[in-house]
Design a protein around this motif. Structure first.
Motif, short mmCIF file in Angstrom:
data_model
loop_
_atom_site.label_atom_id
_atom_site.label_comp_id
_atom_site.label_asym_id
_atom_site.label_seq_id
_atom_site.Cartn_x
_atom_site.Cartn_y
_atom_site.Cartn_z
N ARG A 226 0.84 -1.19 0.00
CA ARG A 226 0.00 0.00 0.00
C ARG A 226 0.87 1.24 0.00
N SER A 227 0.33 2.27 -0.57
CA SER A 227 1.12 3.51 -0.70
C SER A 227 1.33 4.20 0.64
N SER A 228 0.34 4.11 1.54
CA SER A 228 0.52 4.76 2.85
C SER A 228 1.62 4.08 3.65
N ASP A 229 1.75 2.76 3.50
CA ASP A 229 2.83 2.04 4.18
C ASP A 229 4.18 2.48 3.64
N LEU A 230 4.26 2.62 2.32
CA LEU A 230 5.52 3.07 1.72
C LEU A 230 5.87 4.49 2.15
N GLU A 231 4.86 5.32 2.25
CA GLU A 231 5.09 6.70 2.69
C GLU A 231 5.62 6.71 4.12
N GLN A 232 5.06 5.88 4.97
CA GLN A 232 5.52 5.82 6.36
C GLN A 232 6.97 5.33 6.42
N VAL A 233 7.28 4.30 5.64
CA VAL A 233 8.64 3.79 5.62
C VAL A 233 9.61 4.88 5.16
N ARG A 234 9.24 5.59 4.12
CA ARG A 234 10.10 6.68 3.62
C ARG A 234 10.25 7.78 4.67
N TYR A 235 9.15 8.15 5.30
CA TYR A 235 9.19 9.22 6.30
C TYR A 235 10.17 8.86 7.42
N PHE A 236 10.06 7.62 7.89
CA PHE A 236 10.91 7.21 9.02
C PHE A 236 12.35 6.92 8.60
N SER A 237 12.59 6.64 7.34
CA SER A 237 13.96 6.31 6.94
C SER A 237 14.65 7.44 6.17
N GLU A 238 13.86 8.34 5.56
CA GLU A 238 14.49 9.37 4.73
C GLU A 238 14.15 10.80 5.16
N GLY A 239 13.25 10.95 6.10
CA GLY A 239 12.82 12.29 6.50
C GLY A 239 13.91 13.05 7.22
N SER A 240 13.66 14.33 7.45
CA SER A 240 14.66 15.19 8.08
C SER A 240 14.94 14.77 9.53
N ASP A 241 13.97 14.14 10.18
CA ASP A 241 14.15 13.70 11.57
C ASP A 241 14.42 12.20 11.66
N ALA A 242 14.90 11.62 10.60
CA ALA A 242 15.09 10.16 10.54
C ALA A 242 16.02 9.67 11.64
N ASP A 243 17.11 10.41 11.92
CA ASP A 243 18.05 9.98 12.96
C ASP A 243 17.37 9.90 14.33
N ILE A 244 16.61 10.93 14.66
CA ILE A 244 15.89 10.96 15.95
C ILE A 244 14.85 9.85 15.99
N LEU A 245 14.13 9.67 14.90
CA LEU A 245 13.09 8.64 14.86
C LEU A 245 13.70 7.24 14.99
N VAL A 246 14.86 7.01 14.41
CA VAL A 246 15.53 5.72 14.54
C VAL A 246 15.93 5.49 16.00
N GLN A 247 16.41 6.54 16.66
CA GLN A 247 16.78 6.41 18.08
C GLN A 247 15.54 6.12 18.92
N TRP A 248 14.46 6.82 18.67
CA TRP A 248 13.22 6.58 19.41
C TRP A 248 12.73 5.15 19.19
N LYS A 249 12.77 4.75 17.93
CA LYS A 249 12.34 3.40 17.60
C LYS A 249 13.19 2.38 18.36
N SER A 250 14.48 2.59 18.36
CA SER A 250 15.39 1.69 19.06
C SER A 250 15.10 1.67 20.55
N ASN A 251 14.91 2.86 21.15
CA ASN A 251 14.60 2.93 22.59
C ASN A 251 13.28 2.24 22.91
N ILE A 252 12.29 2.45 22.07
CA ILE A 252 10.99 1.83 22.29
C ILE A 252 11.10 0.31 22.18
N GLU A 253 11.84 -0.17 21.19
CA GLU A 253 12.02 -1.61 21.03
C GLU A 253 12.72 -2.20 22.25
N ILE A 254 13.73 -1.50 22.76
CA ILE A 254 14.45 -1.96 23.95
C ILE A 254 13.52 -2.01 25.15
#
Length: 103
Positions: free
Chosen positions: A1-29
């Motif tokens: 689905r296109s909304s899923d692809l948009e979310q993946v792009r936002y979290f991996s390519e967006g301007s806040d991608a580094d912060i979002l990756v850290q948040w994701k990592s912290n939440i997973e931990i």
């Protein structure tokens, strides 16, 4: 689905991608820690429950043995007094003797 692809792009390519990756990592931990704590808690509760059941089973067995002993003593007293005309004092003495009261 296109909304899923948009979310993946936002979290991996967006301007806040580094912060979002850290948040994701912290939440997973945190989720993994919470999962471990919950599993440990359940295991501990299960062990406690098993110990309680074992203890209850032991108590039930002791109670059964005690009730049988009381029943046998009662039958013995009844046989001993059966067919006899005993006074209250004699009945009391036989009762006390059987149940070892005052000894």
């Amino acid at each position: 689905r296109s909304s899923d692809l948009e979310q993946v792009r936002y979290f991996s390519e967006g301007s806040d991608a580094d912060i979002l990756v850290q948040w994701k990592s912290n939440i997973e931990i945190r989720l993994e820690e919470m999962k471990r704590e919950m599993i440990d808690g359940i295991v501990n509760k299960s062990k406690q429950l098993l110990e309680l059941r074992k203890g209850q089973s032991d108590l039930d067995q002791r109670r059964f043995q005690y009730e049988n002993a009381l029943y046998e003593k009662s039958k013995e007293l009844a046989r001993k007094c059966e067919g006899k005309k005993l006074s209250d004092t004699e009945l009391s003495n036989n009762f006390n003797e059987t149940w070892e009261i005052g000894r």
